[in-house]
Write a protein that holds these residues in place. Structure first.
Motif, short mmCIF file in Angstrom:
data_model
loop_
_atom_site.label_atom_id
_atom_site.label_comp_id
_atom_site.label_asym_id
_atom_site.label_seq_id
_atom_site.Cartn_x
_atom_site.Cartn_y
_atom_site.Cartn_z
N ILE A 63 0.85 -1.20 0.00
CA ILE A 63 0.00 0.00 0.00
C ILE A 63 0.88 1.25 0.00
CG2 ILE A 63 -1.62 1.37 1.37
CD1 ILE A 63 -2.86 -1.33 2.31
N GLY A 64 1.90 1.25 0.84
CA GLY A 64 2.81 2.39 0.92
C GLY A 64 3.51 2.66 -0.40
N LYS A 65 4.02 1.61 -1.04
CA LYS A 65 4.69 1.76 -2.33
C LYS A 65 3.72 2.23 -3.41
CE LYS A 65 8.44 -1.51 -1.52
NZ LYS A 65 9.03 -2.80 -1.91
N ALA A 66 2.50 1.72 -3.38
CA ALA A 66 1.51 2.11 -4.39
C ALA A 66 1.07 3.56 -4.22
CB ALA A 66 0.30 1.19 -4.30
N ASN A 67 1.24 4.10 -3.03
CA ASN A 67 0.82 5.48 -2.76
C ASN A 67 1.94 6.50 -2.95
OD1 ASN A 67 -1.97 5.80 -2.06
ND2 ASN A 67 -1.57 4.43 -0.34
N LYS A 68 3.06 6.10 -3.51
CA LYS A 68 4.19 7.02 -3.65
C LYS A 68 3.83 8.26 -4.45
CE LYS A 68 6.51 4.92 -7.66
NZ LYS A 68 5.37 4.24 -8.21
N ASP A 69 2.91 8.14 -5.40
CA ASP A 69 2.50 9.29 -6.19
C ASP A 69 1.35 10.07 -5.56
OD1 ASP A 69 4.39 8.66 -8.14
OD2 ASP A 69 2.98 7.35 -9.21
N ASN A 70 0.91 9.63 -4.41
CA ASN A 70 -0.25 10.21 -3.76
C ASN A 70 0.06 10.77 -2.37
OD1 ASN A 70 -2.99 10.80 -4.05
ND2 ASN A 70 -3.63 8.94 -3.03
N LEU A 71 1.33 10.80 -2.03
CA LEU A 71 1.73 11.19 -0.68
C LEU A 71 1.35 12.62 -0.33
CD1 LEU A 71 5.22 9.47 -0.35
CD2 LEU A 71 3.04 8.75 0.65
N GLU A 72 1.47 13.53 -1.27
CA GLU A 72 1.15 14.93 -0.96
C GLU A 72 -0.31 15.06 -0.54
OE1 GLU A 72 1.34 19.43 -2.80
OE2 GLU A 72 2.28 17.80 -3.91
N ASN A 73 -1.20 14.40 -1.26
CA ASN A 73 -2.62 14.45 -0.89
C ASN A 73 -2.85 13.82 0.48
OD1 ASN A 73 -3.48 15.75 -3.20
ND2 ASN A 73 -4.15 13.90 -4.22
N MET A 74 -2.19 12.70 0.73
CA MET A 74 -2.37 12.01 2.01
C MET A 74 -1.88 12.87 3.17
SD MET A 74 -1.16 8.20 0.84
CE MET A 74 -0.93 7.65 2.50
N TYR A 75 -0.69 13.43 3.04
CA TYR A 75 -0.13 14.24 4.11
C TYR A 75 -0.89 15.56 4.27
CZ TYR A 75 3.74 10.92 4.03
OH TYR A 75 4.51 9.79 4.08
N SER A 76 -1.34 16.12 3.17
CA SER A 76 -2.13 17.36 3.24
C SER A 76 -3.41 17.12 4.02
CB SER A 76 -2.46 17.87 1.84
OG SER A 76 -1.30 18.28 1.17
N LEU A 77 -4.10 16.03 3.70
CA LEU A 77 -5.34 15.71 4.39
C LEU A 77 -5.09 15.51 5.89
CD1 LEU A 77 -8.37 15.11 4.30
CD2 LEU A 77 -7.79 12.73 3.76
N GLU A 78 -4.04 14.80 6.21
CA GLU A 78 -3.71 14.55 7.61
C GLU A 78 -3.46 15.86 8.36
OE1 GLU A 78 -0.06 12.40 10.08
OE2 GLU A 78 -0.32 11.95 7.96
N GLU A 79 -2.71 16.77 7.76
CA GLU A 79 -2.38 18.02 8.44
C GLU A 79 -3.58 18.96 8.53
OE1 GLU A 79 0.30 18.52 10.20
OE2 GLU A 79 0.92 16.51 9.58
N LEU A 80 -4.42 18.98 7.49
CA LEU A 80 -5.61 19.83 7.54
C LEU A 80 -6.59 19.33 8.60
CD1 LEU A 80 -6.23 20.60 3.77
CD2 LEU A 80 -5.14 22.05 5.49
N LYS A 81 -6.73 18.02 8.73
CA LYS A 81 -7.59 17.46 9.78
C LYS A 81 -7.04 17.82 11.16
CE LYS A 81 -9.76 13.55 7.46
NZ LYS A 81 -9.91 12.07 7.45
N SER A 82 -5.72 17.79 11.29
CA SER A 82 -5.10 18.18 12.55
C SER A 82 -5.38 19.64 12.87
CB SER A 82 -3.59 17.93 12.48
OG SER A 82 -2.96 18.40 13.64
N LYS A 83 -5.32 20.48 11.85
CA LYS A 83 -5.58 21.91 12.05
C LYS A 83 -7.03 22.13 12.48
CE LYS A 83 -4.60 26.32 9.82
NZ LYS A 83 -4.07 26.98 8.62
N ILE A 84 -7.96 21.41 11.87
CA ILE A 84 -9.37 21.51 12.26
C ILE A 84 -9.53 21.11 13.72
CG2 ILE A 84 -11.67 20.48 11.96
CD1 ILE A 84 -11.04 20.37 8.93
N SER A 85 -8.86 20.05 14.12
CA SER A 85 -8.92 19.58 15.50
C SER A 85 -8.39 20.64 16.47
CB SER A 85 -8.11 18.29 15.64
OG SER A 85 -8.08 17.86 16.97
#
Length: 152
Positions: A63-85
């Motif tokens: 899963i991690g290797k398959a997401n190599k091209d999608n990391l920016e979206n994943m990390y962005s979502l994680e950080e924005l959710k943290s900011k909302i919290s």
């Protein structure tokens, strides 16, 4: 077998849940009274846990290797959710209190960022989170990995 990343993420949760369930059985059943019959074979269950753990590691890696091209979206979502919290926990209360001898000192408490501003920020962040989640969902449906589940 080829599965989508969306299916892989569900399988990862199922596999982790099964490992946790088996561990709880082992912990509960390992030591018992002489007149009690265990509901599982402890050593066999520990072997199954080991097999499932190896498969979980394999799956997470794929899963991690398959997401190599999608990391920016994943990390962005994680950080924005943290900011909302963090915004959820932000104090926005206004208050006036009189303290001191016979209430002679007036204390005013006022936020720099108001509750309405916090709500507006949260709404804008949530819209961006929704867009990122939609992009992640699309990516997870379109991309596949090879994985054979040990679960039946």
């Amino acid at each position: 077998m080829k599965i989508t990343l969306a299916q892989a993420l569900k399988e990862k949760n199922r596999l982790a849940g099964e490992i946790n369930h088996l561990w709880s059985l082992v912990q509960r059943e390992n030591s018992c009274w002489d007149n009690h019959t265990r509901c599982i074979d402890i050593r066999e269950t520990l072997e199954t846990i080991g097999t499932y753990t190896e498969k979980l590691i394999e799956l997470k890696t794929k899963i991690g290797k398959a997401n190599k091209d999608n990391l920016e979206n994943m990390y962005s979502l994680e950080e924005l959710k943290s900011k909302i919290s963090k915004l959820d926990g932000m104090e926005t209360e206004e208050d006036v209190k009189y303290m001191g001898v016979q209430g002679t000192v007036k204390m005013v408490r006022s936020p720099d960022v108001t509750a309405s501003e916090v709500l507006k920020m949260k709404k804008e962040l949530q819209i961006r989170c929704n867009q990122l989640q939609d992009a992640l969902d699309t990516y997870n449906v379109r991309n596949t990995i090879d994985f054979d589940t040990p679960l039946k």
